[in-house]
Scaffold this active site. Structure first.
Site, PDB file in Angstrom:
ATOM      1  N   LYS A 125       8.994  28.636 -15.079  1.00  0.00           N
ATOM      2  CA  LYS A 125       7.668  29.250 -15.260  1.00  0.00           C
ATOM      3  C   LYS A 125       7.867  30.711 -15.610  1.00  0.00           C
ATOM      4  O   LYS A 125       8.872  31.318 -15.252  1.00  0.00           O
ATOM      5  CB  LYS A 125       6.866  29.151 -13.964  1.00  0.00           C
ATOM      6  CG  LYS A 125       5.377  29.289 -14.152  1.00  0.00           C
ATOM      7  CD  LYS A 125       4.747  27.970 -14.548  1.00  0.00           C
ATOM      8  CE  LYS A 125       3.288  28.082 -14.858  1.00  0.00           C
ATOM      9  NZ  LYS A 125       2.662  26.756 -14.988  1.00  0.00           N
ATOM     10  N   ASP A 165      -0.593  28.615 -19.707  1.00  0.00           N
ATOM     11  CA  ASP A 165      -1.136  28.499 -18.342  1.00  0.00           C
ATOM     12  C   ASP A 165      -2.333  29.452 -18.345  1.00  0.00           C
ATOM     13  O   ASP A 165      -2.881  29.754 -19.425  1.00  0.00           O
ATOM     14  CB  ASP A 165      -0.076  28.872 -17.293  1.00  0.00           C
ATOM     15  CG  ASP A 165      -0.485  28.460 -15.869  1.00  0.00           C
ATOM     16  OD1 ASP A 165      -0.316  27.290 -15.518  1.00  0.00           O
ATOM     17  OD2 ASP A 165      -0.983  29.315 -15.108  1.00  0.00           O
TER      18      ASP A 165
HETATM   19  P1  NDP Z   1      -7.558  29.397 -18.385  1.00  0.00           P
HETATM   20  O1  NDP Z   1      -7.032  30.753 -18.525  1.00  0.00           O
HETATM   21  O2  NDP Z   1      -7.937  28.623 -19.592  1.00  0.00           O
HETATM   22  O3  NDP Z   1      -8.805  29.384 -17.395  1.00  0.00           O
HETATM   23  C1  NDP Z   1      -8.679  29.861 -16.090  1.00  0.00           C
HETATM   24  C2  NDP Z   1     -10.019  29.743 -15.401  1.00  0.00           C
HETATM   25  O4  NDP Z   1      -9.834  29.974 -14.009  1.00  0.00           O
HETATM   26  C3  NDP Z   1     -11.035  30.776 -15.869  1.00  0.00           C
HETATM   27  O5  NDP Z   1     -12.307  30.261 -15.742  1.00  0.00           O
HETATM   28  C4  NDP Z   1     -10.781  31.918 -14.905  1.00  0.00           C
HETATM   29  O6  NDP Z   1     -11.872  32.794 -14.730  1.00  0.00           O
HETATM   30  C5  NDP Z   1     -10.521  31.167 -13.616  1.00  0.00           C
HETATM   31  N1  NDP Z   1      -9.656  31.980 -12.769  1.00  0.00           N
HETATM   32  C6  NDP Z   1      -8.390  32.388 -13.040  1.00  0.00           C
HETATM   33  N2  NDP Z   1      -7.918  33.158 -12.056  1.00  0.00           N
HETATM   34  C7  NDP Z   1      -8.906  33.241 -11.147  1.00  0.00           C
HETATM   35  C8  NDP Z   1      -9.019  33.892  -9.899  1.00  0.00           C
HETATM   36  N3  NDP Z   1      -8.006  34.611  -9.401  1.00  0.00           N
HETATM   37  N4  NDP Z   1     -10.186  33.744  -9.228  1.00  0.00           N
HETATM   38  C9  NDP Z   1     -11.215  33.025  -9.730  1.00  0.00           C
HETATM   39  N5  NDP Z   1     -11.162  32.384 -10.918  1.00  0.00           N
HETATM   40  C10 NDP Z   1     -10.022  32.496 -11.601  1.00  0.00           C
HETATM   41  O7  NDP Z   1      -6.425  28.609 -17.552  1.00  0.00           O
HETATM   42  P2  NDP Z   1      -6.210  27.025 -17.407  1.00  0.00           P
HETATM   43  O8  NDP Z   1      -7.495  26.308 -17.447  1.00  0.00           O
HETATM   44  O9  NDP Z   1      -5.126  26.639 -18.312  1.00  0.00           O
HETATM   45  O10 NDP Z   1      -5.582  26.954 -15.929  1.00  0.00           O
HETATM   46  C11 NDP Z   1      -6.380  26.711 -14.782  1.00  0.00           C
HETATM   47  C12 NDP Z   1      -5.497  26.181 -13.662  1.00  0.00           C
HETATM   48  O11 NDP Z   1      -4.859  24.975 -14.078  1.00  0.00           O
HETATM   49  C13 NDP Z   1      -4.354  27.121 -13.248  1.00  0.00           C
HETATM   50  O12 NDP Z   1      -4.122  26.955 -11.863  1.00  0.00           O
HETATM   51  C14 NDP Z   1      -3.161  26.575 -14.023  1.00  0.00           C
HETATM   52  O13 NDP Z   1      -1.933  26.899 -13.397  1.00  0.00           O
HETATM   53  C15 NDP Z   1      -3.448  25.079 -13.929  1.00  0.00           C
HETATM   54  N6  NDP Z   1      -2.795  24.228 -14.918  1.00  0.00           N
HETATM   55  C16 NDP Z   1      -2.936  24.462 -16.260  1.00  0.00           C
HETATM   56  C17 NDP Z   1      -2.324  23.630 -17.160  1.00  0.00           C
HETATM   57  C18 NDP Z   1      -2.500  23.797 -18.631  1.00  0.00           C
HETATM   58  O14 NDP Z   1      -1.983  22.962 -19.369  1.00  0.00           O
HETATM   59  N7  NDP Z   1      -3.226  24.807 -19.121  1.00  0.00           N
HETATM   60  C19 NDP Z   1      -1.465  22.521 -16.718  1.00  0.00           C
HETATM   61  C20 NDP Z   1      -1.450  22.319 -15.295  1.00  0.00           C
HETATM   62  C21 NDP Z   1      -2.083  23.166 -14.451  1.00  0.00           C
HETATM   63  P3  NDP Z   1     -11.847  34.270 -15.389  1.00  0.00           P
HETATM   64  O15 NDP Z   1     -12.077  34.040 -16.850  1.00  0.00           O
HETATM   65  O16 NDP Z   1     -12.925  35.023 -14.714  1.00  0.00           O
HETATM   66  O17 NDP Z   1     -10.475  34.825 -15.110  1.00  0.00           O
HETATM   67  O1  2IT Z   2       1.303  24.096 -14.732  1.00  0.00           O
HETATM   68  C1  2IT Z   2       1.598  23.441 -15.745  1.00  0.00           C
HETATM   69  O2  2IT Z   2       2.067  22.296 -15.649  1.00  0.00           O
HETATM   70  C2  2IT Z   2       1.360  24.023 -17.051  1.00  0.00           C
HETATM   71  N1  2IT Z   2       0.816  25.124 -17.126  1.00  0.00           N
HETATM   72  C3  2IT Z   2       1.779  23.315 -18.294  1.00  0.00           C
HETATM   73  C4  2IT Z   2       3.235  23.507 -18.559  1.00  0.00           C
HETATM   74  C5  2IT Z   2       3.741  22.963 -19.865  1.00  0.00           C
HETATM   75  O3  2IT Z   2       4.934  23.195 -20.121  1.00  0.00           O
HETATM   76  O4  2IT Z   2       3.010  22.336 -20.614  1.00  0.00           O
END
Ligand code: NDP
Ligand code: 2IT
Length: 445
Positions: A125, A165
């Site tokens: 990561k 992420d």
């Molecule tokens: P994005 O950046 O697309 O969206 C993040 C969302 O979460 C936004 O709405 C953001 O709000 C909110 N957020 C982030 N940090 C905080 C915080 N500290 N407090 C409150 N709200 C918060 O990210 P993703 O949708 O990609 O990721 C969301 C979650 O999913 C994370 O935990 C990530 O690790 C996990 N994840 C993502 C994957 C992927 O493929 N993208 C795969 C597996 C897991 P704001 O705009 O106000 O910051």
């Molecule tokens: O938390 C996760 O699994 C991710 N943000 C996706 C990682 C990836 O390599 O697609």
């Protein structure tokens, strides 16, 4: 004191102040007690002592110039946690809260998650404390170029393959990829989440949300029910939340909340049709705040609140770590919630998880439930190696099959190791065993 407790204490002392990392290690170690009892060879070869120590970690300076010519300095990270079963694989997070403890917790989780997918991927990561919010495209581009100017020497399609992420989506992957290609003079699958015209995979943008919904569907099936007519609370409004809502809608559920770090919207009629289209345009094109949804459709907005007070059948946290604490979990249970599918990484605190398990809630832990994103990244890597692109249907079918497999493997491991129904134990044990065996086979490294 047991060996496992002693090891945990050592991790805390050796990694001071890294609270999130301690938390993720504690969850995993506690689940592995029955597996370690049955596998004395792992104890002898110090597999746990080795698995909690990253193979390698980098921290570097990322200087960049804003549109006014002012210079800023951020910190970049890449933690290469474990490569026993494949090249390091895991996303990059750009968020002001990022420090080593967050990257290490995410990297540690990724080791077991990637193993669960059944694909040959190790865990890693990275990221930065850079905040993309409010920055122009040109500022984001210059930051990404500077970040890659250092990162390129540590990654490669057979070494370490980053992806997105929080704060890193298609735009950022594009700038990062362009800079890597220019420095290395190579067009390779060194990042995933690429655009379709330049090596990306269909369904990768949708994969985490779709995958989490498929996983939750399996948990519901095991309880003899499904998404139809269920009320779902979703947190976040980013990539994972967006495609969770889309898939839940397709399966007949009703998502009633979305949130960001400023507050929560509550739409009791469901985020569907024209309202869903507005939401996607708001977030993907205009990069706006979720409050605008409430203003546009005249629904409730709760500033500085998370969605967990809203009554629901199923909760799908899709924002960030520790967004469900013990009192949120209790509220969800008291309101009749029967299932939790974790789209975010480690969204529930350890105390919240205990409350869910105690109450008989079907609890899909992050490393199993949100593995669809990285699994589809693995499928993107396969297509890059083949120099072929699969259809949307083909990738979606593979994703679906992987999520069903992860559910079954986690359920079966939980049962085999004496914690029937506990998918936290099941996912940790199933993910761990494969990595542990690979480490044993490859000697003391
Ligand atoms: P994005 O950046 O697309 O969206 C993040 C969302 O979460 C936004 O709405 C953001 O709000 C909110 N957020 C982030 N940090 C905080 C915080 N500290 N407090 C409150 N709200 C918060 O990210 P993703 O949708 O990609 O990721 C969301 C979650 O999913 C994370 O935990 C990530 O690790 C996990 N994840 C993502 C994957 C992927 O493929 N993208 C795969 C597996 C897991 P704001 O705009 O106000 O910051
Ligand atoms: O938390 C996760 O699994 C991710 N943000 C996706 C990682 C990836 O390599 O697609």
């Amino acid at each position: 004191m047991s060996n496992i407790d002693a090891l945990y204490d050592k991790v805390v002392i050796k990694n001071p102040g890294e609270r999130e990392f301690h938390q993720s290690v504690k969850e995993v170690l506690d689940s592995l007690i029955p597996a370690m009892d049955r596998h004395p060879e792992f104890k002898k070869f110090k597999i746990l002592e080795r698995i909690v120590e990253p193979e390698r970690q980098f921290m570097f300076r990322v200087p960049w110039m804003d549109d006014n010519g002012e210079i800023h300095v951020n910190r970049g990270f890449r933690v290469q946690f474990n490569s026993a079963i494949g090249p390091y694989k895991g996303g990059l997070r750009f968020h002001p809260s990022v420090y080593l403890g967050i990257i290490k917790f995410l990297g540690f989780e990724q080791v077991f998650k990637n193993s669960l997918t059944g694909l040959p991927m190790g865990g890693g990561k990275g990221g930065s404390d850079f905040d993309p919010k409010g920055k122009s495209d040109n500022e984001v581009m210059r930051f990404c170029q500077s970040f890659m100017q250092e990162l390129y020497r540590h990654i490669g399609p057979d070494t370490d393959v980053p992806a997105g992420d929080i704060g890193v989506g298609g735009r950022e992957i594009g700038y990062l990829y362009g800079q890597y290609r220019k420095i290395r003079n190579e067009f390779t699958g060194v990042l995933t989440g690429k655009g379709l015209e330049w090596g990306g995979s269909l369904i990768r943008p949708e994969a985490t949300g779709y995958g989490c919904t498929y996983f939750t569907q399996e948990m519901l099936k095991a309880r003899g029910t499904d998404f139809k007519d269920k009320i779902i609370t979703v947190s976040g409004s980013g990539n994972v939340a967006q495609y969770t809502v889309e898939k839940v809608n397709q399966l007949g559920g009703k998502c009633v909340t979305l949130s960001d770090s400023a507050g929560t919207i509550y739409d009791p009629d469901g985020i569907t049709g024209e309202k869903f289209d507005f939401f996607i345009e708001l977030k993907q094109v205009r990069r706006g705040r979720i409050k605008e949804y409430a203003e546009k459709f005249n629904v409730d907005y709760y500033p500085n609140k998370r969605p967990w007070e809203v009554k629901c059948d199923i909760a799908m946290p899709s924002a960030t770590q520790n967004e469900i604490n013990a009192s949120d979990a209790q509220k969800l249970v008291d309101n009749g919630c029967i299932a939790v599918g974790e789209g975010a990484n480690m969204p529930s605190t350890l105390e919240a998880i205990d409350i869910f398990l105690e109450a008989g809630v079907s609890f899909g832990p992050a490393k199993a439930a949100n593995a669809g994103g990285v699994a589809t990244s693995g499928l993107e890597m396969s297509q890059n190696s083949l120099r072929l692109a699969w259809t949307r249907e083909e990738v979606d079918q593979r994703l679906h099959a992987i999520m069903v497999n992860i559910f079954q493997a986690s359920r079966d491991a939980a049962e085999k190791y004496g914690s029937s129904g506990n998918l936290v134990v099941g996912a940790n044990v199933a993910g761990f065993l494969k990595v542990a065996r690979a480490m044993m086979a490859q000697g003391v490294l």
